[in-house]
Design an enzyme around this catalytic site. Structure first.
Site, mmCIF file in Angstrom:
data_model
loop_
_atom_site.group_PDB
_atom_site.id
_atom_site.type_symbol
_atom_site.label_atom_id
_atom_site.label_comp_id
_atom_site.label_asym_id
_atom_site.label_seq_id
_atom_site.Cartn_x
_atom_site.Cartn_y
_atom_site.Cartn_z
ATOM 1 N N CYS A 1 -40.175 -12.873 5.147
ATOM 2 C CA CYS A 1 -41.323 -13.290 4.837
ATOM 3 C C CYS A 1 -41.487 -13.616 5.723
ATOM 4 O O CYS A 1 -42.774 -13.873 6.112
ATOM 5 C CB CYS A 1 -40.235 -14.637 3.766
ATOM 6 S SG CYS A 1 -39.666 -15.281 4.517
ATOM 7 N N ASN A 2 -41.243 -14.384 7.184
ATOM 8 C CA ASN A 2 -40.979 -15.688 8.618
ATOM 9 C C ASN A 2 -42.051 -14.255 9.278
ATOM 10 O O ASN A 2 -43.102 -13.891 9.524
ATOM 11 C CB ASN A 2 -40.391 -15.884 8.858
ATOM 12 C CG ASN A 2 -40.351 -17.141 8.515
ATOM 13 O OD1 ASN A 2 -41.016 -18.146 8.586
ATOM 14 N ND2 ASN A 2 -38.845 -17.073 7.981
ATOM 15 N N ARG B 1 -38.546 -23.575 5.712
ATOM 16 C CA ARG B 1 -38.037 -24.460 3.884
ATOM 17 C C ARG B 1 -36.648 -24.074 3.965
ATOM 18 O O ARG B 1 -35.787 -23.226 4.435
ATOM 19 C CB ARG B 1 -38.758 -24.009 2.525
ATOM 20 C CG ARG B 1 -38.478 -22.526 2.479
ATOM 21 C CD ARG B 1 -37.061 -22.204 1.759
ATOM 22 N NE ARG B 1 -37.197 -21.017 1.443
ATOM 23 C CZ ARG B 1 -35.963 -19.694 2.324
ATOM 24 N NH1 ARG B 1 -35.419 -20.287 3.330
ATOM 25 N NH2 ARG B 1 -35.673 -19.134 1.670
ATOM 26 N N HIS C 1 -36.198 -13.837 14.923
ATOM 27 C CA HIS C 1 -37.866 -13.924 14.439
ATOM 28 C C HIS C 1 -38.459 -13.180 15.237
ATOM 29 O O HIS C 1 -39.132 -12.251 14.791
ATOM 30 C CB HIS C 1 -38.448 -14.886 13.482
ATOM 31 C CG HIS C 1 -37.446 -15.603 13.172
ATOM 32 N ND1 HIS C 1 -36.415 -16.339 13.472
ATOM 33 C CD2 HIS C 1 -37.012 -15.574 11.676
ATOM 34 C CE1 HIS C 1 -36.175 -17.035 11.923
ATOM 35 N NE2 HIS C 1 -36.251 -16.847 11.617
ATOM 36 N N HIS D 1 -43.068 -21.908 4.901
ATOM 37 C CA HIS D 1 -42.537 -22.045 5.774
ATOM 38 C C HIS D 1 -43.695 -22.563 6.553
ATOM 39 O O HIS D 1 -44.992 -22.906 6.267
ATOM 40 C CB HIS D 1 -42.334 -20.777 6.563
ATOM 41 C CG HIS D 1 -41.294 -19.986 6.207
ATOM 42 N ND1 HIS D 1 -40.058 -20.685 5.579
ATOM 43 C CD2 HIS D 1 -41.148 -19.376 5.584
ATOM 44 C CE1 HIS D 1 -39.442 -20.066 4.589
ATOM 45 N NE2 HIS D 1 -40.057 -18.594 4.557
ATOM 46 N N GLN E 1 -42.800 -18.636 0.660
ATOM 47 C CA GLN E 1 -42.166 -17.877 1.172
ATOM 48 C C GLN E 1 -40.777 -16.935 -0.227
ATOM 49 O O GLN E 1 -41.081 -15.040 0.226
ATOM 50 C CB GLN E 1 -40.500 -17.966 2.014
ATOM 51 C CG GLN E 1 -39.581 -19.017 0.801
ATOM 52 C CD GLN E 1 -40.502 -20.034 0.867
ATOM 53 O OE1 GLN E 1 -41.242 -20.804 0.617
ATOM 54 N NE2 GLN E 1 -39.709 -21.035 -0.875
#
Ligand code: NAD
Length: 338
Positions: free
Chosen positions: A138-139, A166, A191, A217, A297
């Site tokens: 998701c990030n 989160r 990341h 996030h 997310q």
């Protein structure tokens, strides 16, 4: 019709199942589930076929009929989307190979599980006809969504990002922290390298902090662009991408709470926000652009998974057409300020 199976029906699997049901070129053959719980009962009530990933008796005892075992599902699909918990999906690879079906994994697995990591904007065409694919987390999806258009239009010399993550998803009660901020001990965090699995050409450095919140996030991003660029130019480039939604402090969007509230006002399924939410108060100093963005997310990887399936199995569909079909089905970028 592309025959799709989903292994693991949790946060991502259940959302993806609903998205697949909306695609005119795909059919959801079924989903596999370990436990006969309230989520299984709800899936059944929607007419989704369940396959037992573990003990079938648990389903029988609870009066939740299943259509077979995971292997029965594997025998009847073109592609399995693995949505089992982080770190578990790689163990299923040999099973997917045995049944000769293609597979899509999620960002909780390592890049090596498929050898090809995916984002629809950045590398749809390299995923064409792939046997195995991994949709990044998701990030990472959110970072690529805004960085890819910047890189294509202005060039990126270097990007730096602080990710406030989160702590747990809303339905999770065993994770934390519940009253603390926890910096990631790894500097830089993983990341940045994950973005490079899709965009190896950009230099990026990230750090991460876990916060006591369950929805969204928040990223602070600084990008050194190759050329001097105005705010309007940046906004105009992003506005061409429906998976980026612009928000303004002046409209009362002070933080993630208002963004999630907006998604509920839109009547989105589960109140989901598929887009990366970007505040329009950009700052540009010299060649450096700074901005805040937020990511729901639970939802942002759903459109990417739908496109991943088309990239692998629908050679006649272009990236642009797939993204359009997916966005239209999920009502992405067609309402309000979005
Ligand atoms: P989840 O825990 O919500 O759901 C996983 C589901 O798989 C559960 O229903 C669980 O019972 C089931 N399961 C457990 N073991 C299984 C097995 N051996 N076989 C089949 N099913 C099994 O997990 P999630 O949050 O949906 O995450 C799935 C993947 O998506 C992970 O790789 C995760 O990193 C990634 N991801 C999660 C998020 C998020 O915010 N939740 C966002 C993007 C990507």
């Amino acid at each position: 019709m592309i025959r799709v199976g989903i292994n693991g029906y949790g946060v991502i699997g259940s959302r993806l199942a609903d998205a697949i049901l909306l695609q005119k070129d795909m059919t959801l053959v079924g989903v596999s589930k370990v436990h006969a719980d309230y989520v299984a009962r709800h899936a059944k009530s929607k007419g989704i076929k369940l396959y037992a990933a573990g003990n079938r008796d648990e389903f029988t005892k609870k009066g939740i009929p299943v259509s077979g075992a995971l292997e029965d599902l594997l025998a009847n699909i073109d592609v399995m989307v693995d949505c089992t918990p982080e770190g578990n999906g790689a163990k299923n690879k040999s099973l997917y190979e045995k049944y000769g079906c293609k597979a899509v994994w999620q960002g909780g697995e390592e890049h090596d599980v498929a050898g090809l990591s995916f984002n629809a904007y950045a590398n749809y065409d390299s995923a064409r006809k792939a046997e195995f694919l991994r949709v990044v987390s998701c990030n990472t999806t959110a970072l690529i969504r805004t960085l890819y258009p910047l890189h294509s239009s202005f060039g990126i010399k270097e990007a730096r990002a602080v990710l406030i993550r989160r702590a747990a998803d809303p339905s999770e009660t065993k994770k934390g922290p519940i009253n603390a901020l926890e910096p990631d001990e790894n500097i830089p965090s993983h990341h940045g390298p994950d973005v490079q699995t899709v965009m190896p050409e950009i230099k990026i450095r990230t750090v991460a902090v876990k916060a006591s919140t369950t929805l969204m996030h928040l990223h602070y991003i600084e990008v050194e662009l190759d050329k001097k660029t105005g705010k309007e130019d940046v906004l105009n480039v992003w506005k061409k991408h429906r998976r980026i939604a612009m928000f303004s402090f002046s409209d009362g969007v002070r933080g993630t709470a208002q963004i999630m509230d907006y998604a509920r006002h839109m009547g989105r399924n589960r109140g989901d926000m598929y887009e990366t939410a970007v505040w329009d108060n950009l700052s540009i100093s010299g060649n450096t652009l700074s901005y805040f963005q937020a990511v729901h997310q639970e939802a942002d990887v759903i459109p990417e998974n739908v496109d991943a399936i088309r990239a692998m199995l629908s050679p006649e569909t272009s990236a642009r057409d797939s993204i359009y079909l997916t966005d239209t089905s999920l009502r992405i970028g067609i309402e309000g300020t979005i």
